[in-house]
Write a protein that holds these residues in place. Sequence first.
Motif, PDB file in Angstrom:
ATOM      1  N   PHE B  10      33.544 -44.175 110.304  1.00  0.00           N
ATOM      2  CA  PHE B  10      34.122 -44.632 109.055  1.00  0.00           C
ATOM      3  C   PHE B  10      33.620 -46.037 108.720  1.00  0.00           C
ATOM      4  CE2 PHE B  10      37.956 -46.677 107.091  1.00  0.00           C
ATOM      5  CZ  PHE B  10      37.886 -46.001 105.888  1.00  0.00           C
ATOM      6  N   ASP B  11      33.611 -46.876 109.765  1.00  0.00           N
ATOM      7  CA  ASP B  11      33.161 -48.249 109.621  1.00  0.00           C
ATOM      8  C   ASP B  11      31.685 -48.284 109.212  1.00  0.00           C
ATOM      9  OD1 ASP B  11      33.590 -50.923 109.706  1.00  0.00           O
ATOM     10  OD2 ASP B  11      33.051 -51.139 111.818  1.00  0.00           O
ATOM     11  N   LEU B  12      30.865 -47.484 109.910  1.00  0.00           N
ATOM     12  CA  LEU B  12      29.426 -47.481 109.633  1.00  0.00           C
ATOM     13  C   LEU B  12      29.117 -46.863 108.279  1.00  0.00           C
ATOM     14  CD1 LEU B  12      28.124 -46.574 113.139  1.00  0.00           C
ATOM     15  CD2 LEU B  12      27.347 -48.515 111.810  1.00  0.00           C
ATOM     16  N   SER B  13      29.954 -45.892 107.889  1.00  0.00           N
ATOM     17  CA  SER B  13      29.671 -45.228 106.617  1.00  0.00           C
ATOM     18  C   SER B  13      29.921 -46.184 105.451  1.00  0.00           C
ATOM     19  CB  SER B  13      30.525 -43.970 106.471  1.00  0.00           C
ATOM     20  OG  SER B  13      31.870 -44.343 106.301  1.00  0.00           O
ATOM     21  N   ARG B  14      30.590 -47.321 105.718  1.00  0.00           N
ATOM     22  CA  ARG B  14      30.785 -48.294 104.664  1.00  0.00           C
ATOM     23  C   ARG B  14      29.687 -49.342 104.679  1.00  0.00           C
ATOM     24  NH1 ARG B  14      36.386 -50.510 103.937  1.00  0.00           N
ATOM     25  NH2 ARG B  14      37.314 -48.659 103.107  1.00  0.00           N
ATOM     26  N   SER B  15      28.883 -49.296 105.739  1.00  0.00           N
ATOM     27  CA  SER B  15      27.850 -50.320 105.832  1.00  0.00           C
ATOM     28  C   SER B  15      26.621 -49.872 105.052  1.00  0.00           C
ATOM     29  CB  SER B  15      27.521 -50.552 107.302  1.00  0.00           C
ATOM     30  OG  SER B  15      26.163 -50.835 107.446  1.00  0.00           O
ATOM     31  N   LEU B  16      26.101 -50.771 104.270  1.00  0.00           N
ATOM     32  CA  LEU B  16      24.945 -50.504 103.427  1.00  0.00           C
ATOM     33  C   LEU B  16      23.736 -50.102 104.267  1.00  0.00           C
ATOM     34  CD1 LEU B  16      23.940 -50.791 100.474  1.00  0.00           C
ATOM     35  CD2 LEU B  16      23.204 -53.083 101.083  1.00  0.00           C
ATOM     36  N   TRP B  17      23.655 -50.697 105.477  1.00  0.00           N
ATOM     37  CA  TRP B  17      22.461 -50.494 106.298  1.00  0.00           C
ATOM     38  C   TRP B  17      22.269 -49.043 106.710  1.00  0.00           C
ATOM     39  CZ3 TRP B  17      18.812 -53.738 106.015  1.00  0.00           C
ATOM     40  CH2 TRP B  17      19.089 -55.064 105.705  1.00  0.00           C
ATOM     41  N   SER B  18      23.376 -48.309 106.938  1.00  0.00           N
ATOM     42  CA  SER B  18      23.228 -46.898 107.299  1.00  0.00           C
ATOM     43  C   SER B  18      22.496 -46.146 106.191  1.00  0.00           C
ATOM     44  CB  SER B  18      24.599 -46.253 107.510  1.00  0.00           C
ATOM     45  OG  SER B  18      25.365 -47.024 108.379  1.00  0.00           O
ATOM     46  N   TYR B  19      22.844 -46.499 104.948  1.00  0.00           N
ATOM     47  CA  TYR B  19      22.210 -45.803 103.828  1.00  0.00           C
ATOM     48  C   TYR B  19      20.759 -46.233 103.649  1.00  0.00           C
ATOM     49  CZ  TYR B  19      26.898 -44.328 102.887  1.00  0.00           C
ATOM     50  OH  TYR B  19      28.130 -43.778 103.033  1.00  0.00           O
ATOM     51  N   VAL B  20      20.509 -47.534 103.873  1.00  0.00           N
ATOM     52  CA  VAL B  20      19.129 -48.021 103.779  1.00  0.00           C
ATOM     53  C   VAL B  20      18.259 -47.272 104.782  1.00  0.00           C
ATOM     54  CG1 VAL B  20      17.630 -50.015 104.180  1.00  0.00           C
ATOM     55  CG2 VAL B  20      19.774 -50.296 102.931  1.00  0.00           C
ATOM     56  N   TYR B  21      18.774 -47.110 105.990  1.00  0.00           N
ATOM     57  CA  TYR B  21      18.048 -46.427 107.057  1.00  0.00           C
ATOM     58  C   TYR B  21      17.775 -44.971 106.666  1.00  0.00           C
ATOM     59  CZ  TYR B  21      17.035 -45.120 111.932  1.00  0.00           C
ATOM     60  OH  TYR B  21      16.448 -44.683 113.094  1.00  0.00           O
ATOM     61  N   PHE B  22      18.812 -44.311 106.163  1.00  0.00           N
ATOM     62  CA  PHE B  22      18.675 -42.923 105.728  1.00  0.00           C
ATOM     63  C   PHE B  22      17.648 -42.811 104.595  1.00  0.00           C
ATOM     64  CE2 PHE B  22      20.216 -39.906 102.444  1.00  0.00           C
ATOM     65  CZ  PHE B  22      19.916 -38.725 103.098  1.00  0.00           C
ATOM     66  N   LEU B  23      17.766 -43.682 103.589  1.00  0.00           N
ATOM     67  CA  LEU B  23      16.854 -43.629 102.446  1.00  0.00           C
ATOM     68  C   LEU B  23      15.422 -43.935 102.863  1.00  0.00           C
ATOM     69  CD1 LEU B  23      18.942 -45.238  99.589  1.00  0.00           C
ATOM     70  CD2 LEU B  23      18.191 -42.857  99.839  1.00  0.00           C
ATOM     71  N   PHE B  24      15.271 -44.830 103.835  1.00  0.00           N
ATOM     72  CA  PHE B  24      13.940 -45.157 104.322  1.00  0.00           C
ATOM     73  C   PHE B  24      13.252 -43.909 104.863  1.00  0.00           C
ATOM     74  CE2 PHE B  24      11.287 -46.092 108.016  1.00  0.00           C
ATOM     75  CZ  PHE B  24      10.287 -46.839 107.407  1.00  0.00           C
TER      76      PHE B  24
END
Lengths: 235, 260
Positions: B10-24
Amino acid sequence: MVSIKNLHKKFGALVVLNGLDLEINQKGIIAILGPNGSGKTTLIKSLLGMVVPAKGDIEIAGEKVKDHWNYRKDIDYLPQIAHFPGNLKVNELIRMIKDLRGKDARDKELIEFFKLEPFLDKKLNNLSGGSKQKVNLVLCFMFDSPLIILDEPTSGLDPVSLLRLRDLIQQEKAKGKTILITSHIMSFVEEVADRIVFLLEGKIYFNGTVSELKTSTGQPDFEHAIANILTENNA
Amino acid sequence: MLKILKYSFFDLSRSLWSYVYFLFYLLLGIILLFLNNDLSNAVITLMNVIIILVPLIGTIFGVMYYYDSREFTELLLAQPIKRRTIFIGQYLGVAISLALSLILGLGIPFVAYGLFESAAIWNFFSLLVSGVFLTFIFTALAFNIALSHENKIKGFGLAILLWLFLAVVYDGIFLLILVYFQDYPLDKFALIASVLNPIDLSRILVLLKLDISALLGYTGAVFKLFFGTSQGVIISFGVLALWVVLPVYRIIRVSAKKDF
């Protein structure tokens, strides 16, 4: 209720607890006092298993603390400095702790008691120190456990909240709970404490009531009695 | 454990970096497929990126998450929860969410390109398995370093140094030894040295799957001989698993004795 035998703890070369023995069997409010660095917080954290003692035994309600964790379900703990995950909202944090404890909680009552409703949707990062402390108090008191441990409960509170806290502590006492408190505000301690435990150099220096402390030091008021212990021992 | 895992997630899913990593990874997958126009070639290029990048991201995320969630950890420690549950829950939360970013980020473009009808599916699969292993390995190593160092800067520095050592310096030393002792038979040494480093091991596992080991010369033939046997495959995956199990075991040991 709480039994501590020959407790030792060092941080590096610094001896914090040095063969501390303490038995707490009575109900009511017990104040743990002592100068800065006398081991109050270390003692409290040892009770909770957050600090691992080098030597010694602690039992709470008949259960050994070392390598155990289930006994903590009957302890309410208020940490000294309210460290919270900053990106959570107040109500998310409360819901999370309730979920983790899996126990009935009277959070609504306490939120109202401390007038926290306007802050429920705010992130913890954006709260003032005093409001954070109120959240801290709600989290601590909402589970109704028989043992309550309060590390500096008064820090950051305004006078009105301080009065409320005092009422709350008295209410809990009336329910027959054991409450351990550390505080630097002597007037607060004198007013609420049934018993004083004074720590000095990692040991118990004095253990008794406020009036016993006054007679043993020959000082008419509490603050001077404490100051007397400290100057006599060059602490 | 599941509750801790849930809140770490839940905590990580709010972090922008998880999405940046996924989008990368999503972008990388799309671009590589677009440029190569061929699944097998894209897998080879991807391998070179993944082998270096996945460990780096695992290391940085692991260290960052540990230090960032210290407050959360302290809050949890006062609750009736086992220490082991707290730390392993957090570790799995980070590792699984990173692994998911990798699998989904690369999986979506490859599946859209027609991975399932292609012969490259097993190559791609072995690439993902290595990537997931590397994520779990380097996140665990990062947690170990962070647990042992209160000082954030020091912990961060050491974690990056560890990555640099395993990703770059190790190969450098390895090569130097090969050149220096070239008059001696080195195939056994080369084999053992590359099995011991998880990055090298993953690289070889993927390369051999890709059937381009002929390019590797004599040593490649020795490798092919070793990794081609079921015993070789078992040993390689055993070593990768050990690289996960030992650091996780140390997380449990060290966290049990730590003061908060």
